[in-house]
Structure formats: structure tokens, C-alpha cells
Write a protein that holds these residues in place. Sequence first.
Motif, PDB file in Angstrom:
ATOM      1  N   ARG A  21       0.831  -1.206   0.000  1.00  0.00           N
ATOM      2  CA  ARG A  21       0.000   0.000   0.000  1.00  0.00           C
ATOM      3  C   ARG A  21       0.865   1.254   0.000  1.00  0.00           C
ATOM      4  O   ARG A  21       0.530   2.244  -0.659  1.00  0.00           O
ATOM      5  N   ASP A  22       1.987   1.223   0.712  1.00  0.00           N
ATOM      6  CA  ASP A  22       2.902   2.364   0.686  1.00  0.00           C
ATOM      7  C   ASP A  22       3.341   2.682  -0.745  1.00  0.00           C
ATOM      8  O   ASP A  22       3.340   3.846  -1.170  1.00  0.00           O
ATOM      9  N   ILE A  23       3.701   1.640  -1.471  1.00  0.00           N
ATOM     10  CA  ILE A  23       4.192   1.837  -2.836  1.00  0.00           C
ATOM     11  C   ILE A  23       3.085   2.376  -3.730  1.00  0.00           C
ATOM     12  O   ILE A  23       3.297   3.306  -4.529  1.00  0.00           O
ATOM     13  N   ASP A  24       1.879   1.829  -3.592  1.00  0.00           N
ATOM     14  CA  ASP A  24       0.753   2.345  -4.370  1.00  0.00           C
ATOM     15  C   ASP A  24       0.462   3.803  -4.028  1.00  0.00           C
ATOM     16  O   ASP A  24       0.128   4.608  -4.907  1.00  0.00           O
ATOM     17  N   ASP A  25       0.581   4.154  -2.752  1.00  0.00           N
ATOM     18  CA  ASP A  25       0.345   5.540  -2.352  1.00  0.00           C
ATOM     19  C   ASP A  25       1.403   6.470  -2.949  1.00  0.00           C
ATOM     20  O   ASP A  25       1.092   7.586  -3.383  1.00  0.00           O
ATOM     21  N   LEU A  26       2.646   6.016  -2.990  1.00  0.00           N
ATOM     22  CA  LEU A  26       3.702   6.819  -3.600  1.00  0.00           C
ATOM     23  C   LEU A  26       3.423   7.040  -5.092  1.00  0.00           C
ATOM     24  O   LEU A  26       3.601   8.140  -5.613  1.00  0.00           O
ATOM     25  N   VAL A  27       2.971   5.991  -5.769  1.00  0.00           N
ATOM     26  CA  VAL A  27       2.635   6.130  -7.190  1.00  0.00           C
ATOM     27  C   VAL A  27       1.468   7.099  -7.357  1.00  0.00           C
ATOM     28  O   VAL A  27       1.456   7.917  -8.288  1.00  0.00           O
ATOM     29  N   ALA A  28       0.487   7.034  -6.465  1.00  0.00           N
ATOM     30  CA  ALA A  28      -0.644   7.955  -6.547  1.00  0.00           C
ATOM     31  C   ALA A  28      -0.181   9.401  -6.399  1.00  0.00           C
ATOM     32  O   ALA A  28      -0.653  10.304  -7.103  1.00  0.00           O
TER      33      ALA A  28
END
Length: 451
Positions: free
Chosen positions: A389-396
Motif C-alpha cells: 500500500r505504501d508503494i501504491d500511495d507513492l505512485v498515486a
Amino acid sequence: MSILKRTRLGLLVVVAVISAALTLGCGGGRPQEEAAKETAADSTPQQTTGKAPPIPKEGPLAQPRSLQQVGVPAELTRTVIPPANPPATETSALGQKLFFEGRLSADGTVACATCHDPARAFTDGRPTSVGIHGRTGQRNAPTILNALYNKTQFWDGRAKTLEEQAALPIINSVEMGQPSLDAAVAKIAGIEEYEQAFQKAFGRPVNGPDVVHAIASYERTLVSFDSPFDQFVAGDKNAINDPAKRGWELFNTKALCNKCHALTDTKRDVTNFMDNDFHNIGIGIIRHDVAALALKAEKLLASGDPVAIDDAAIGTDMSALGRFLITKKDSDTAAFKTPNLRNVLITGPYFHDGSQETLWDVIDHYNKGAGLKNPWLDEDIQPLALTERDIDDLVAFLASLTSPGIPGPGGTGTGAAACPVPYDPSPARHEEGLRPETAQAKAASPVTERG
């Protein structure tokens, strides 16, 4: 779930780089510059022969951008315009025409726009760029958008100004292939349209310095802000959604992105997201024996010949040496410039060699603290323990840096389909709604995420 290499659907790019032996002859009393050029030539991998890609059409996406965008740093913009090349409509209009002019290349097939296509956010969408006769270089084409704010140009900073940057590809043997800038001038000097345009812009006939001044003047008009994140910083708290907000916090804390993508470690950068510095982040260290390459580069570096060094940086394995080719400092071995992150969702593949296809791949690289057996690795590259989820949030968050009018999936410009962004087929990504083609829309959504 481990993060796997994402695959482009509908786009298969095969880049074959066949390395030749690096031979350093003794020179035998020849001029140092001649020996240096031979060193660069001897270390050139076998090039793909054929045709260059078609030169992109000029179109509306190539037009100069307004300085009234939300987020434009007015004072910084004023300071980066050199007094020797002040902005003028006639100059930038001429530069725009030259940017798309194939006749500046040796065989008329390559222009600046070949590697910097407006329909791809002024990149080319390839891991490494393709030039004259279909020759494949060693470097990924960075975007021209906001390049006026760079303190140095190219991945290794070998040019200090946009004027210097505009000149080198014209005389690079892999890119546009001219033997000299004068040879390029000769191709257009007799064209009445150019004779009139140069007289109007500069009051004199076509000449080399004015060619690069005009191109640089045009490139300085390509400012790109007004993104959802800019609206958020300006006070619209609904301009980006909760994942993007979490990503912004991670960017400046646990993910350590701000160690390179900010002017200082203590103050958040909301403008260009770069430190104007060079870092070894562990890319290409295993694939290239950089220590051996550094030894073989000694004759080239001793010459100080900028053209030979430029050829080596673009066309040979010495490209992997990065900033070392310019400074000769051991600490700069395989170090490359921190890029501006604006429109980064659209400008892949990533890193100086285009070795990472998606932003998930990029963050995964940093998350692992990659750089084993690399004595020059930047001290801030370390395992991060980021969750999925951290990585997805960074991409967002990174997606929220996309400006309106930028083409590509998630962008809003004309010709959006022309800029493919890798699609992640994993089921988990489908459930999370964070495919690259929808990441920007999700980041900009005012709807609060349901937990």
C-alpha cells in the motif's frame, strides 16, 4: 505479494546492445584529440543499422506554455533566463521550427523531436533513444519540460546550459550525425524561409550559435505545472485524494525520496523535486564492470575533448560511468543526475538507461536498497520496508504531478493514446484500482478513500 517486473501490453520493445571490446591503442604520437576519438570509437557497441523513427509532427502539443499556471515559480523562472538569450517571440518561434527540422541531421531523418516528442511529454517512450541510421544509444531521453530549471543538462551534467545541450546531439555520431555544427547550418542556410526567420529573430544570416540559441529559447517556453498537486499546495485540499496525500507524506519520511528529490533534507520541495546533484543509486553496476571501464576511459578523459566524451556517453559502455566522465572523481563513478519528477507517470521507462518500465519497478528498486557490491553507492540507498500500500500511495502521489494537457494514459492532452504507460495485469492491482493508466485520475479524485 512481491513486486514483479511489469510488462507493457501491446508494446514490445526489444533493445539489443552488443558490446565490443574496448581497445586503447598507445596513440603513437598522434594528437591527443585524435587518440581520444579513436578510444570512443573503439568502445562503441555494434549499432543497429536501418532507419531512424519518423520525426513527430509539430502539432498543438508543441506550443509554448503559459507562465500563468498554478505552481510556476515566478522568481526562479526569471533568474534562469540568461541575459545573452532573452525571451523573444521571434526567437522561440524559430527555435520551435528548428526543433522539428530533420535537415539539421546528416541524412535528414532525425530532429530534436525524434527523442523529445510532444505527444510523449517530450520523451520518446523508449528505454534508450534511437538516432541516425537506426543507431541505438546508451541513454534514456529525459523530458524537455521544465529543463530550463536544471542547473546542468544531460544525465551526467556535461552541458551547463540549454544552448550547450542543443548543440551536442547535432554533432553526435549516434544521434544526428553531423561532423560539425557548420555542416548542419549549411543544410538550411540556403532556404529562404530560414534566411528570413534568422534575419527577423537575430538580424543576421543563418549561423551555428544562433541555431542553438533559438532551440534553447524555445525549450525555455516549455514549462509544465498546474497539476492536481499544485492545486493542492495552493489550498484546494480536495485536489488530490487520500492515497496521494499519504504518498506525499511517505515521500518526505519513510520512503526517503526527499533525500534526492528536494533542495534540502529539511524543507519540502513543491516545485521541481530535485537537488541538482548526482547520485549512484545502484543501476547498471552488476551489468557493467564500471571499475574496468573507468581505467579504460583514462585516455579519453585526459584529452578533455567534449565531442569525444559526448560520443562515449551516448554510444559506448562508458555511458555507465555517469558523472565520472565529466569530473574524473572516483566518488562520481556511476552517479547520475536527479531528474525532475513532474509528469513522471508519463515519461517512462525510467533511470538513465531506461531499465525500469514502471513507477512500481522504480520504487521496488529503492525499497530493496539495491546496490550490492557497489562501493560508490549513495549512502541514502538502503532497504525501506515499504508495504504494497505504501508503494501504491507513492505512485498515486507521483501521478498527481501530471499537468493538464499532458498526453498519455491519465493525461488530458490531445493524442493521449500515443503515449503508452505499462499496464500491470496483477489481480491485486486491479482490486486496488491503481493501474498506471488510472493512477492519475485516482490521485486527483476528490473522493475520500473508503477504508
